[in-house]
Write a protein that holds these residues in place. Structure first.
Motif, PDB file in Angstrom:
ATOM      1  N   LEU A  78       0.829  -1.198   0.000  1.00  0.00           N
ATOM      2  CA  LEU A  78       0.000   0.000   0.000  1.00  0.00           C
ATOM      3  C   LEU A  78       0.872   1.261   0.000  1.00  0.00           C
ATOM      4  CD1 LEU A  78      -2.911   1.046   0.060  1.00  0.00           C
ATOM      5  CD2 LEU A  78      -2.772   1.000   2.555  1.00  0.00           C
ATOM      6  N   GLY A  79       1.958   1.227   0.749  1.00  0.00           N
ATOM      7  CA  GLY A  79       2.876   2.365   0.821  1.00  0.00           C
ATOM      8  C   GLY A  79       3.551   2.692  -0.502  1.00  0.00           C
ATOM      9  N   LEU A  80       3.661   1.704  -1.386  1.00  0.00           N
ATOM     10  CA  LEU A  80       4.271   1.951  -2.701  1.00  0.00           C
ATOM     11  C   LEU A  80       3.493   2.994  -3.495  1.00  0.00           C
ATOM     12  CD1 LEU A  80       5.211  -1.659  -3.892  1.00  0.00           C
ATOM     13  CD2 LEU A  80       6.770   0.126  -3.094  1.00  0.00           C
ATOM     14  N   GLN A  81       2.198   3.112  -3.224  1.00  0.00           N
ATOM     15  CA  GLN A  81       1.363   4.066  -3.956  1.00  0.00           C
ATOM     16  C   GLN A  81       1.717   5.514  -3.638  1.00  0.00           C
ATOM     17  OE1 GLN A  81      -2.829   3.076  -3.681  1.00  0.00           O
ATOM     18  NE2 GLN A  81      -2.351   0.895  -3.671  1.00  0.00           N
ATOM     19  N   ASN A  82       2.505   5.731  -2.597  1.00  0.00           N
ATOM     20  CA  ASN A  82       2.895   7.091  -2.205  1.00  0.00           C
ATOM     21  C   ASN A  82       4.251   7.507  -2.764  1.00  0.00           C
ATOM     22  OD1 ASN A  82       0.571   7.335  -0.570  1.00  0.00           O
ATOM     23  ND2 ASN A  82       1.592   6.175   1.042  1.00  0.00           N
ATOM     24  N   ILE A  83       4.895   6.625  -3.523  1.00  0.00           N
ATOM     25  CA  ILE A  83       6.256   6.891  -3.988  1.00  0.00           C
ATOM     26  C   ILE A  83       6.280   6.979  -5.507  1.00  0.00           C
ATOM     27  CG2 ILE A  83       8.642   6.052  -4.001  1.00  0.00           C
ATOM     28  CD1 ILE A  83       7.838   4.267  -1.573  1.00  0.00           C
ATOM     29  N   PRO A  84       6.703   8.112  -6.071  1.00  0.00           N
ATOM     30  CA  PRO A  84       6.921   8.143  -7.526  1.00  0.00           C
ATOM     31  C   PRO A  84       8.289   7.522  -7.843  1.00  0.00           C
ATOM     32  CG  PRO A  84       7.289  10.311  -6.581  1.00  0.00           C
ATOM     33  CD  PRO A  84       6.879   9.414  -5.453  1.00  0.00           C
ATOM     34  N   PHE A  85       8.341   6.714  -8.877  1.00  0.00           N
ATOM     35  CA  PHE A  85       9.594   6.069  -9.287  1.00  0.00           C
ATOM     36  C   PHE A  85      10.006   6.622 -10.643  1.00  0.00           C
ATOM     37  CE2 PHE A  85       7.470   3.110  -6.438  1.00  0.00           C
ATOM     38  CZ  PHE A  85       8.488   2.789  -5.565  1.00  0.00           C
ATOM     39  N   ARG A  86      11.309   6.855 -10.813  1.00  0.00           N
ATOM     40  CA  ARG A  86      11.814   7.401 -12.079  1.00  0.00           C
ATOM     41  C   ARG A  86      11.650   6.418 -13.222  1.00  0.00           C
ATOM     42  NH1 ARG A  86      16.891   9.839  -9.112  1.00  0.00           N
ATOM     43  NH2 ARG A  86      17.067   7.637  -8.705  1.00  0.00           N
ATOM     44  N   ASN A  87      11.769   5.110 -12.901  1.00  0.00           N
ATOM     45  CA  ASN A  87      11.693   4.094 -13.944  1.00  0.00           C
ATOM     46  C   ASN A  87      11.464   2.718 -13.291  1.00  0.00           C
ATOM     47  OD1 ASN A  87      14.313   3.210 -13.022  1.00  0.00           O
ATOM     48  ND2 ASN A  87      15.196   4.871 -14.245  1.00  0.00           N
ATOM     49  N   ILE A  88      11.327   1.714 -14.123  1.00  0.00           N
ATOM     50  CA  ILE A  88      11.111   0.338 -13.634  1.00  0.00           C
ATOM     51  C   ILE A  88      12.289  -0.117 -12.782  1.00  0.00           C
ATOM     52  CG2 ILE A  88      11.035  -2.097 -14.384  1.00  0.00           C
ATOM     53  CD1 ILE A  88       8.364  -0.890 -14.630  1.00  0.00           C
ATOM     54  N   ARG A 135       0.736  -2.678 -10.456  1.00  0.00           N
ATOM     55  CA  ARG A 135       0.151  -1.993 -11.591  1.00  0.00           C
ATOM     56  C   ARG A 135       0.474  -0.497 -11.490  1.00  0.00           C
ATOM     57  NH1 ARG A 135      -2.023  -6.133 -10.370  1.00  0.00           N
ATOM     58  NH2 ARG A 135      -3.969  -6.456  -9.331  1.00  0.00           N
ATOM     59  N   PHE A 136       0.897   0.077 -12.607  1.00  0.00           N
ATOM     60  CA  PHE A 136       1.383   1.460 -12.585  1.00  0.00           C
ATOM     61  C   PHE A 136       0.937   2.228 -13.822  1.00  0.00           C
ATOM     62  CE2 PHE A 136       4.553  -1.255 -14.542  1.00  0.00           C
ATOM     63  CZ  PHE A 136       4.879  -0.577 -15.709  1.00  0.00           C
ATOM     64  N   ASN A 137       1.041   3.539 -13.723  1.00  0.00           N
ATOM     65  CA  ASN A 137       0.858   4.449 -14.860  1.00  0.00           C
ATOM     66  C   ASN A 137       2.101   5.305 -14.961  1.00  0.00           C
ATOM     67  OD1 ASN A 137      -1.734   3.785 -15.778  1.00  0.00           O
ATOM     68  ND2 ASN A 137      -2.692   5.032 -14.187  1.00  0.00           N
ATOM     69  N   ARG A 138       2.344   5.802 -16.156  1.00  0.00           N
ATOM     70  CA  ARG A 138       3.441   6.747 -16.351  1.00  0.00           C
ATOM     71  C   ARG A 138       2.860   8.155 -16.407  1.00  0.00           C
ATOM     72  NH1 ARG A 138       8.237   4.276 -17.543  1.00  0.00           N
ATOM     73  NH2 ARG A 138       8.063   2.161 -18.349  1.00  0.00           N
ATOM     74  N   ILE A 146       2.327   4.137  -8.838  1.00  0.00           N
ATOM     75  CA  ILE A 146       1.709   2.850  -8.555  1.00  0.00           C
ATOM     76  C   ILE A 146       0.213   3.046  -8.325  1.00  0.00           C
ATOM     77  CG2 ILE A 146       1.753   0.796  -7.079  1.00  0.00           C
ATOM     78  CD1 ILE A 146       4.401   1.443  -8.691  1.00  0.00           C
ATOM     79  N   ASN A 147      -0.603   2.349  -9.116  1.00  0.00           N
ATOM     80  CA  ASN A 147      -2.063   2.353  -8.936  1.00  0.00           C
ATOM     81  C   ASN A 147      -2.466   1.339  -7.880  1.00  0.00           C
ATOM     82  OD1 ASN A 147      -2.352   4.160 -11.065  1.00  0.00           O
ATOM     83  ND2 ASN A 147      -2.549   2.512 -12.552  1.00  0.00           N
ATOM     84  N   GLU A 148      -1.835   0.179  -7.958  1.00  0.00           N
ATOM     85  CA  GLU A 148      -2.179  -0.911  -7.049  1.00  0.00           C
ATOM     86  C   GLU A 148      -1.026  -1.904  -7.005  1.00  0.00           C
ATOM     87  OE1 GLU A 148      -5.584  -4.382  -6.509  1.00  0.00           O
ATOM     88  OE2 GLU A 148      -5.562  -3.173  -8.328  1.00  0.00           O
ATOM     89  N   ALA A 149      -0.768  -2.417  -5.829  1.00  0.00           N
ATOM     90  CA  ALA A 149       0.214  -3.490  -5.649  1.00  0.00           C
ATOM     91  C   ALA A 149      -0.453  -4.507  -4.732  1.00  0.00           C
ATOM     92  CB  ALA A 149       1.501  -2.956  -5.038  1.00  0.00           C
TER      93      ALA A 149
END
Length: 163
Positions: A78-88, A135-138, A146-149
């Motif tokens: 759930l916490g992953l949804q709060n972090i923007p990632f530069r890339n895969i 699941r993610f969006n760019r 992250i939309n959902e993990a």
């Protein structure tokens, strides 16, 4: 062997929930076993060790520690949804940093349709061959959001690696 009291049993069930990941600290001598301190497994009384053995932990003699519960895994995802990632790659590094101590053989599948499948390579949390789906969006800036993990896999009717 000592008898376990009702209070001790309830306490152990809170500390070691069904299907949790455990790490062995000490095992009373079992000459035929290849399980060593530091080995990981799933369960608490009857543990399915990652090395392929099923071996029980003896209360008040052997020592192991709970290293992750299903609730802790869900909080992390759930916490992953709060972090923007530069890339895969950055997302994979984050997953490795947090999961390798608990799941030492994770395997990343090729992302398809904005989904990164991650195999944990063991049974865990009452799930046979547990996996994570991220699941993610760019965004317009190219970052991943992250939309959902979620944990995925087939839930076991009866968990061998549990109380």
């Amino acid at each position: 062997m000592e008898t376990i009291t009702k209070f001790e049993k309830l306490t152990l069930k809170k500390i070691y929930p069904l299907g949790c990941r455990v790490k062995l600290d000490h095992l009373v001598s079992v000459p035929y076993s290849k399980i060593l301190p530091g080995d990981l497994g799933t369960g608490i009384i009857h543990v399915s060790w990652d090395k392929g053995e099923n071996l029980g932990v003896i209360y008040k003699e052997d020592k192991c520690q709970c290293i992750m519960t299903e609730a802790q895994m869900e909080d992390f995802l759930l916490g992953l949804q709060n972090i923007p990632f530069r890339n895969i790659g950055e997302l994979q590094n984050c997953l490795e940093d947090n999961l390798l101590p608990v799941f030492p053989k994770i395997y990343f599948r090729t992302p398809v349709n904005n989904e990164l499948p991650v195999e944990l390579c063991v049974d865990a949390f009452k799930i046979e061959k547990a996996k994570i789906s991220v699941r993610f969006n760019r965004g317009n800036n190219g970052q991943l959001y992250i939309n959902e993990a979620s944990l995925e896999g087939m839930y076991k009717e009866k968990n061998r690696g549990s109380c």
